[in-house]
Design a protein around this motif. Structure first.
Motif, short mmCIF file in Angstrom:
data_model
loop_
_atom_site.label_atom_id
_atom_site.label_comp_id
_atom_site.label_asym_id
_atom_site.label_seq_id
_atom_site.Cartn_x
_atom_site.Cartn_y
_atom_site.Cartn_z
N ASP A 54 1.14 -1.63 0.40
CA ASP A 54 -0.27 0.45 0.08
C ASP A 54 0.90 0.89 -0.25
O ASP A 54 0.49 2.61 -0.97
CB ASP A 54 -1.14 -0.06 0.85
N ASP A 114 0.00 6.70 3.33
CA ASP A 114 0.25 5.64 4.27
C ASP A 114 0.38 5.72 5.65
O ASP A 114 1.16 4.55 6.10
CB ASP A 114 0.90 3.83 3.27
N HIS A 139 -4.44 6.81 5.08
CA HIS A 139 -6.11 5.97 5.97
C HIS A 139 -5.92 4.91 7.43
O HIS A 139 -7.12 4.63 7.93
CB HIS A 139 -6.48 4.92 4.99
N ASP A 189 -3.81 -4.61 1.48
CA ASP A 189 -4.38 -3.91 3.07
C ASP A 189 -5.94 -4.39 3.06
O ASP A 189 -6.20 -4.46 4.15
CB ASP A 189 -4.88 -2.33 2.57
MN MN Z 1 -2.51 1.05 4.25
#
Ligand code: MN
Ligand code: AMP
Ligand code: MN
Length: 350
Positions: A54, A114, A139, A189
């Motif tokens: 990610d 990230d 996130h 993820d």
């Molecule tokens: Mn992530």
């Protein structure tokens, strides 16, 4: 920009991932990001240390679009021993990566992916602190917004969902390279679309990405179905000493891998990423912990819960971050002290 995905009636498939009513990122923030990028000649990108799919995938996807816009792009992550983890070497765009030493000391515009804190940027935390503008694309619910602009959606299953938005908003189109990078983020993820974060929007995004002609079988094999032989030996040692305790929140299963264990089998630290997924299988355990000693001698602690316990709360209390069911932190203590402190914090949230 609309990607070329249509339903059977010829209507464009829904493309507003990260843009619906539930998206907490205001339009003004996206506009500000586009403005900052429009003004910049050079954009410096970074993701968290020992990047996963990610982190690296989101960063490289955006790097491709910025490069196609004619921007100078540098992309990096702040590991002391700068190397792309073996399992991510299939990702395209690695020619855009520079080691932290070659990174601008005080970037005009820096975008980080990230990463929930400055610390997660490792060596590049200093560069981020010096950046004139720092855009945080993330996130993690524990991310308090440490930049000058936040593009944070704690509901998004992956930073890659926000990176996809940024690609479209910058006028980019999904080609196979960009889609490969974003797909790596999405499958990593969501645990291959198995975790509770796998919403319809996740599958809709996957459909857009796969429609570019991705070889999802090859990507899955690169990410999960190969390891150097030494991994099997290190795994055997870790499973030999795996422990199940009766903790305050139900079972606690844990183990550890030292750097000496790894050295004996020539195994790089980044090869241990999947170990927690084996340990957390134990039905008797609500919480799983793996302590991984890195090359500096610090313990990188991976934690998982089945859902009752908020491991992010535990890890934040211990200086780290993450999600309700998957979180981590760094410990400078011994294995025993690390576990003692972990149990202590676990008791508080249980
Ligand atoms: Mn992530
Ligand atoms: P991992 O166990 O490395 O797969 O990480 C699980 C989650 O915890 C991810 O969302 C990471 O971003 C987060 N995480 C892991 N280590 C740290 C750390 N040292 N500080 C903050 N967050 C972390
Ligand atoms: Mn990550």
């Amino acid at each position: 920009m609309t990607p070329d995905v249509r339903d059977r009636a010829g209507r464009p498939a829904r493309v507003e991932a990260g843009q619906g009513d539930d998206c907490p990122i205001p339009a003004t923030s996206w506009d500000r990001a586009l403005h900052l990028i429009g003004q910049a000649d050079e954009v410096a990108l970074a993701c968290h240390v020992t990047p996963d799919g990610d982190a690296l995938g989101s960063m490289l996807a955006v790097a491709f679009v910025l490069r196609s816009m004619g921007k100078r792009v540098v992309a990096s992550f702040g590991d002391r021993q700068f190397a792309v983890p073996r399992l991510l070497r299939f990702l395209p765009g690695q020619d855009m990566l520079v080691p932290p030493e070659a990174y601008p000391a005080a970037p005009e515009l820096m975008i980080v992916f990230d990463s929930s804190t400055f610390e997660r940027l490792g060596l590049l935390g200093t560069n981020a602190a010096m950046a004139r503008e720092l855009v945080v694309v993330d996130h993690h619910p524990s991310n308090a917004g440490f930049g000058t602009l936040s593009l944070i959606d704690a509901q998004a299953a992956a930073t890659a969902m926000l990176a996809e938005q940024l690609v479209y908003r910058l006028g980019g189109r999904l080609d196979r390279d960009i889609a490969t990078c974003l797909y790596a983020g999405l499958v990593t993820d969501t645990g291959s679309f198995r975790y509770s974060s796998t919403t319809p929007a996740v599958h809709q995004m996957a459909a857009r990405l796969v429609a570019t002609g991705l070889r999802t079988d090859e990507i899955a094999r690169e990410l999960w179905d190969r390891s150097p032989f030494g991994y099997l030996k290190v795994l055997a040692g870790a499973l030999e000493r795996v422990t199940l305790e009766h903790g305050p929140a139900g079972g606690l299963v844990w183990t550890y891998v030292t750097r000496v264990d790894r050295a004996a089998h020539g195994l790089p630290y980044s090869e241990l990423e999947g170990l927690i997924d084996i340990v957390r299988r134990a039905d008797e355990a609500e919480v799983a912990v793996v302590l991984k000693e890195d090359d500096q001698g610090d313990w990188q602690v991976s934690t998982r819960s089945k859902g009752t316990v908020d491991v992010a709360a535990v890890c934040v209390a211990l200086g780290g971050g993450g999600h309700h069911k998957a979180a981590g932190y760094t410990s400078h203590d011994t294995v025993e002290e690390t576990m003692a402190k972990f149990r202590h914090e676990l008791r508080k949230v249980s």
